[in-house]
Scaffold this motif. Structure first.
Motif, PDB file in Angstrom:
ATOM      1  N   ILE A 202       0.731  -1.259   0.083  1.00 50.31           N
ATOM      2  CA  ILE A 202      -0.093  -0.042   0.019  1.00 50.31           C
ATOM      3  C   ILE A 202       0.999   1.339  -0.066  1.00 50.31           C
ATOM      4  N   LYS A 203       1.843   1.320   0.792  1.00 49.62           N
ATOM      5  CA  LYS A 203       2.790   2.382   0.798  1.00 49.62           C
ATOM      6  C   LYS A 203       3.429   2.653  -0.680  1.00 49.62           C
ATOM      7  N   LYS A 204       3.868   1.692  -1.390  1.00 52.85           N
ATOM      8  CA  LYS A 204       4.238   1.844  -2.732  1.00 52.85           C
ATOM      9  C   LYS A 204       3.138   2.391  -3.776  1.00 52.85           C
ATOM     10  N   ILE A 205       2.115   1.664  -3.461  1.00 55.92           N
ATOM     11  CA  ILE A 205       0.862   2.188  -4.257  1.00 55.92           C
ATOM     12  C   ILE A 205       0.632   3.586  -3.900  1.00 55.92           C
ATOM     13  N   VAL A 206       0.623   4.086  -2.721  1.00 53.56           N
ATOM     14  CA  VAL A 206       0.358   5.521  -2.422  1.00 53.56           C
ATOM     15  C   VAL A 206       1.318   6.316  -3.194  1.00 53.56           C
ATOM     16  N   GLU A 207       2.519   6.020  -3.153  1.00 50.75           N
ATOM     17  CA  GLU A 207       3.735   6.726  -3.734  1.00 50.75           C
ATOM     18  C   GLU A 207       3.213   6.927  -5.292  1.00 50.75           C
ATOM     19  N   LYS A 208       2.626   6.044  -5.731  1.00 56.30           N
ATOM     20  CA  LYS A 208       2.559   5.943  -7.375  1.00 56.30           C
ATOM     21  C   LYS A 208       1.205   6.784  -7.699  1.00 56.30           C
ATOM     22  N   THR A 209       0.475   7.099  -6.928  1.00 58.38           N
ATOM     23  CA  THR A 209      -0.714   7.882  -7.052  1.00 58.38           C
ATOM     24  C   THR A 209      -0.554   9.139  -7.743  1.00 58.38           C
ATOM     25  N   GLY A 210       0.455   9.994  -6.990  1.00 63.01           N
ATOM     26  CA  GLY A 210       0.738  11.393  -7.276  1.00 63.01           C
ATOM     27  C   GLY A 210       0.219  12.216  -6.334  1.00 63.01           C
TER      28      GLY A 210
ATOM     29  N   ASN B 209      -7.334  16.697  17.229  1.00 62.21           N
ATOM     30  CA  ASN B 209      -6.405  17.313  16.171  1.00 62.21           C
ATOM     31  C   ASN B 209      -6.616  17.290  14.510  1.00 62.21           C
ATOM     32  N   ASN B 210      -7.413  18.192  14.005  1.00 61.52           N
ATOM     33  CA  ASN B 210      -8.052  18.218  12.665  1.00 61.52           C
ATOM     34  C   ASN B 210      -6.878  17.915  11.678  1.00 61.52           C
ATOM     35  N   GLU B 211      -5.687  18.162  12.029  1.00 63.08           N
ATOM     36  CA  GLU B 211      -4.689  18.203  11.045  1.00 63.08           C
ATOM     37  C   GLU B 211      -4.202  16.732  10.971  1.00 63.08           C
ATOM     38  N   LEU B 212      -4.469  15.763  11.873  1.00 59.39           N
ATOM     39  CA  LEU B 212      -3.844  14.494  11.789  1.00 59.39           C
ATOM     40  C   LEU B 212      -5.053  13.373  11.661  1.00 59.39           C
ATOM     41  N   PHE B 213      -6.198  13.997  11.874  1.00 53.01           N
ATOM     42  CA  PHE B 213      -7.360  12.948  11.926  1.00 53.01           C
ATOM     43  C   PHE B 213      -7.417  12.520  10.366  1.00 53.01           C
ATOM     44  N   PRO B 214      -7.704  11.094  10.130  1.00 50.36           N
ATOM     45  CA  PRO B 214      -7.672  10.302   8.782  1.00 50.36           C
ATOM     46  C   PRO B 214      -8.927  10.920   8.090  1.00 50.36           C
ATOM     47  N   HIS B 215      -8.507  11.188   6.782  1.00 42.79           N
ATOM     48  CA  HIS B 215      -9.646  11.361   5.535  1.00 42.79           C
ATOM     49  C   HIS B 215     -10.269  10.095   5.094  1.00 42.79           C
ATOM     50  N   LEU B 216      -9.253   9.170   5.117  1.00 43.99           N
ATOM     51  CA  LEU B 216      -9.436   7.761   4.545  1.00 43.99           C
ATOM     52  C   LEU B 216      -9.012   6.743   5.486  1.00 43.99           C
TER      53      LEU B 216
ATOM     54  N   ILE C   9      -3.649   0.450  -7.786  1.00 41.76           N
ATOM     55  CA  ILE C   9      -3.062   1.924  -8.018  1.00 41.76           C
ATOM     56  C   ILE C   9      -4.561   2.606  -8.310  1.00 41.76           C
ATOM     57  N   GLU C  10      -5.208   2.084  -9.321  1.00 38.75           N
ATOM     58  CA  GLU C  10      -6.248   2.814  -9.916  1.00 38.75           C
ATOM     59  C   GLU C  10      -7.405   3.083  -8.856  1.00 38.75           C
ATOM     60  N   ARG C  11      -7.632   2.005  -7.847  1.00 40.02           N
ATOM     61  CA  ARG C  11      -8.712   2.043  -6.918  1.00 40.02           C
ATOM     62  C   ARG C  11      -8.261   3.038  -5.996  1.00 40.02           C
ATOM     63  N   LEU C  12      -7.003   3.103  -5.567  1.00 42.12           N
ATOM     64  CA  LEU C  12      -6.705   3.986  -4.408  1.00 42.12           C
ATOM     65  C   LEU C  12      -6.839   5.457  -4.994  1.00 42.12           C
ATOM     66  N   SER C  13      -6.302   5.510  -6.130  1.00 44.67           N
ATOM     67  CA  SER C  13      -6.293   6.911  -6.836  1.00 44.67           C
ATOM     68  C   SER C  13      -7.872   7.478  -7.030  1.00 44.67           C
ATOM     69  N   GLU C  14      -8.772   6.616  -7.143  1.00 39.07           N
ATOM     70  CA  GLU C  14     -10.126   6.852  -7.344  1.00 39.07           C
ATOM     71  C   GLU C  14     -10.634   7.159  -6.021  1.00 39.07           C
ATOM     72  N   LEU C  15     -10.283   6.520  -4.763  1.00 38.49           N
ATOM     73  CA  LEU C  15     -10.691   6.943  -3.541  1.00 38.49           C
ATOM     74  C   LEU C  15     -10.074   8.159  -3.033  1.00 38.49           C
ATOM     75  N   LEU C  16      -8.906   8.302  -3.300  1.00 40.77           N
ATOM     76  CA  LEU C  16      -8.036   9.694  -3.081  1.00 40.77           C
ATOM     77  C   LEU C  16      -8.665  10.797  -3.770  1.00 40.77           C
ATOM     78  N   ARG C  17      -9.166  10.494  -4.889  1.00 40.17           N
ATOM     79  CA  ARG C  17      -9.823  11.798  -5.703  1.00 40.17           C
ATOM     80  C   ARG C  17     -11.154  12.173  -5.125  1.00 40.17           C
ATOM     81  N   LEU C  18     -11.756  11.289  -4.552  1.00 46.59           N
ATOM     82  CA  LEU C  18     -13.141  11.828  -3.845  1.00 46.59           C
ATOM     83  C   LEU C  18     -12.984  12.536  -2.585  1.00 46.59           C
ATOM     84  N   ILE C  19     -11.656  12.448  -1.958  1.00 42.70           N
ATOM     85  CA  ILE C  19     -11.375  13.214  -0.766  1.00 42.70           C
ATOM     86  C   ILE C  19     -11.352  14.667  -0.795  1.00 42.70           C
TER      87      ILE C  19
END
Length: 133
Positions: A21-29, A53-60, A121-131
């Motif tokens: 997952i760490k490697k996939i995160v790096e590749k999402t941009g 702490n709003n800065e640390l609370f997870p978005h996903l 990578i595609e699925r994680l990018s899709e999730l991150l795009r919605l945040i």
């Protein structure tokens, strides 16, 4: 940390999956601050610690089902008891192929969906795009 950084909490006891997952995160941009916890209890403790702490609370959050100490389902029940006011997009991420696990995920109002491992990578990018950060 900038306002555009996405906080990702991965709750999974599989070190290889965390590495992938760490490697996939790096590749999402995307700018992602990834934290991992190896069981649901450690995740609950972490969320209690940072709840104000709003800065640390997870978005996903990506949550595995089968873990020691507190599994994914038990984590969700404990999370509901936390009464956090912030909102995180939560997905079950599991290697389970059991239909009853997929159906059970639908019974939790906090869970947005069920993702079968391995995460792409595609699925994680899709999730991150919605945040929205």
């Amino acid at each position: 940390m900038t306002d555009s950084k996405i906080n990702l909490l991965v709750i999974d006891d599989d070190e290889i999956n965390i590495f992938i997952i760490k490697k996939i995160v790096e590749k999402t941009g995307y700018q992602v601050n990834m934290i991992s916890k190896s069981n649901g209890q450690l995740a609950v403790d972490y969320l209690k610690q940072i709840s104000e702490n709003n800065e640390l609370f997870p978005h996903l959050m990506l949550i595995d089902i089968n873990m020691p100490v507190l599994n994914g389902w038990e984590f969700l029940e404990a999370y509901d008891q936390l009464n956090v006011t912030k909102h995180a997009e939560m997905y079950m991420l599991s290697s389970s192929v059991y239909e009853n696990d997929i159906e059970k995920a639908k019974t939790f109002k906090t869970i947005k969906g069920f993702i079968s491992k391995p995460l792409s990578i595609e699925r994680l990018s899709e999730l991150l795009r919605l945040i929205n950060v």
